[in-house]
Design a protein around this motif. Structure first.
Motif, PDB file in Angstrom:
ATOM      1  N   ALA A  14      32.951  30.107  -5.144  1.00 55.63           N
ATOM      2  CA  ALA A  14      33.758  30.837  -4.162  1.00 55.63           C
ATOM      3  C   ALA A  14      34.747  29.866  -3.561  1.00 55.63           C
ATOM      4  CB  ALA A  14      32.876  31.450  -3.074  1.00 55.63           C
ATOM      5  N   GLY A  15      35.955  30.319  -3.346  1.00 53.02           N
ATOM      6  CA  GLY A  15      36.994  29.431  -2.841  1.00 53.02           C
ATOM      7  C   GLY A  15      37.326  28.308  -3.803  1.00 53.02           C
ATOM      8  N   PRO A  91      38.844  34.690   3.094  1.00 58.19           N
ATOM      9  CA  PRO A  91      38.748  34.857   1.639  1.00 58.19           C
ATOM     10  C   PRO A  91      37.494  34.281   1.017  1.00 58.19           C
ATOM     11  CG  PRO A  91      40.492  33.287   2.238  1.00 58.19           C
ATOM     12  CD  PRO A  91      40.073  33.974   3.498  1.00 58.19           C
ATOM     13  N   VAL A  92      36.997  33.123   1.493  1.00 60.91           N
ATOM     14  CA  VAL A  92      35.805  32.533   0.861  1.00 60.91           C
ATOM     15  C   VAL A  92      34.585  33.412   1.113  1.00 60.91           C
ATOM     16  CG1 VAL A  92      34.267  30.552   0.763  1.00 60.91           C
ATOM     17  CG2 VAL A  92      36.726  30.194   1.019  1.00 60.91           C
ATOM     18  N   GLU A  95      34.568  36.428  -1.083  1.00 65.33           N
ATOM     19  CA  GLU A  95      34.085  36.173  -2.449  1.00 65.33           C
ATOM     20  C   GLU A  95      32.565  36.086  -2.489  1.00 65.33           C
ATOM     21  OE1 GLU A  95      36.046  33.173  -4.821  1.00 65.33           O
ATOM     22  OE2 GLU A  95      37.785  33.213  -3.473  1.00 65.33           O
ATOM     23  N   ARG A  98      31.118  39.606  -2.245  1.00 68.55           N
ATOM     24  CA  ARG A  98      31.298  40.337  -3.506  1.00 68.55           C
ATOM     25  C   ARG A  98      30.339  39.831  -4.575  1.00 68.55           C
ATOM     26  NH1 ARG A  98      36.693  40.110  -1.821  1.00 68.55           N
ATOM     27  NH2 ARG A  98      37.129  38.226  -3.049  1.00 68.55           N
ATOM     28  N   HIS A  99      30.133  38.526  -4.619  1.00 73.00           N
ATOM     29  CA  HIS A  99      29.219  37.966  -5.622  1.00 73.00           C
ATOM     30  C   HIS A  99      27.823  38.572  -5.492  1.00 73.00           C
ATOM     31  CE1 HIS A  99      27.351  34.890  -8.212  1.00 73.00           C
ATOM     32  NE2 HIS A  99      26.351  34.928  -7.344  1.00 73.00           N
TER      33      HIS A  99
END
Length: 275
Positions: A14-15, A91-92, A95, A98-99
């Protein structure tokens, strides 16, 4: 089939970086989840048994992860600017959620991670249904900047480096300086998250210690001045920067009240999880 509150370790990207994570219970598949954001010198293991306690008290699964540069995650390269908080919470974190297939999250954060948990509620209003923040450093004054010098002395001379190495291993030095440098500078006084505070609409519970070595009043004032969310704030006498560890009873009580405010009954969640 996963046992209730079973602990499992994960790795993800992520990121743009490899991160380590641990889950308690069946995270994913749309399950509402408590997502933990650690403090500026912390990681998964410094939560101790708190994730398990939260899972048992709520009936919700729990996710904790080491942010970039911390614990078992990828080592930090270069320094940080204070804006890293917005990147991590926006944003991180998106992610990460979502993962794991998380579509509803209650953010539980401490210190740096407490501030990020509030930022996350502003960045992801459709995903974050509540925030529990312990000692969140949402506003910075000279007292906090001066306290960073005490932390540096503890790291360089008083054994803090060795204590942190037990949790962060080879990440220890880059992790510490990546946290220290943004908040020890006079420019740290310009940190302002009033816009995000005003944007949060989900219920927020904040637990401070009156004896917090980094200070707490500026952050409380910022909450009351700019926050429009349903809000509960408690400051405990005789407690320092880690009320989630030093005042477990009050932490659990506030968590139960927060669940009621977001319209979820911990007892009902726990009963449903048993079925």
């Amino acid at each position: 089939m996963m046992k209730k509150n079973e602990m499992k370790e994960h790795e993800l990207f992520a990121g743009g970086h490899r991160l380590a994570a641990t889950t308690w219970g069946d995270v994913g598949n749309g399950q509402p989840t408590i997502v933990m954001m650690h403090g500026g010198l912390d990681c998964i293991t410094t939560w101790k048994d708190l994730p398990q306690v939260l899972a048992e008290a709520s009936g919700w699964p729990v996710l904790a992860y080491d942010r970039y540069g911390y614990g078992r995650s990828e080592s930090l390269v270069g320094g940080r600017e204070p804006s890293y908080r917005r990147e991590e919470a926006g944003p991180v974190l998106g992610e990460v959620l979502r993962h794991f297939g998380i579509h509803k999250a209650l953010m539980f954060g401490h210190s740096d991670g407490g501030a990020m948990s509030v930022l996350a509620a502003a960045a992801h209003p459709e995903l974050v249904c509540g925030v529990f923040a312990c000692s969140p450093t949402m506003a910075v004054d000279q007292f906090m900047v001066d306290a960073m010098a005490v932390a540096r002395r503890a790291f360089e001379q008083d054994g803090l480096r060795e204590k942190l190495r037990r949790h962060h291993g080879d990440n220890t030095d880059t992790m510490f300086w990546g946290w220290y440098e943004p908040w020890a500078s006079p420019q740290a006084l310009q940190w302002d998250m009033s816009v995000e505070l005003a944007a949060v609409r989900c219920p927020v519970s904040v637990l401070f210690g009156n004896d917090d070595e980094y200070g707490w009043r500026p952050s409380a004032i910022a909450l009351f001045r700019h926050g429009l969310m349903p809000l509960e704030v408690t400051a405990l006498p005789g407690v320092g920067h880690h009320p989630q560890q030093r005042a477990r009873g009050e932490t659990r009580s506030m968590l139960q009240r927060l669940f009621c405010r977001i319209g979820r009954s911990p007892s009902a969640e726990s009963k449903n999880a048993d079925q």
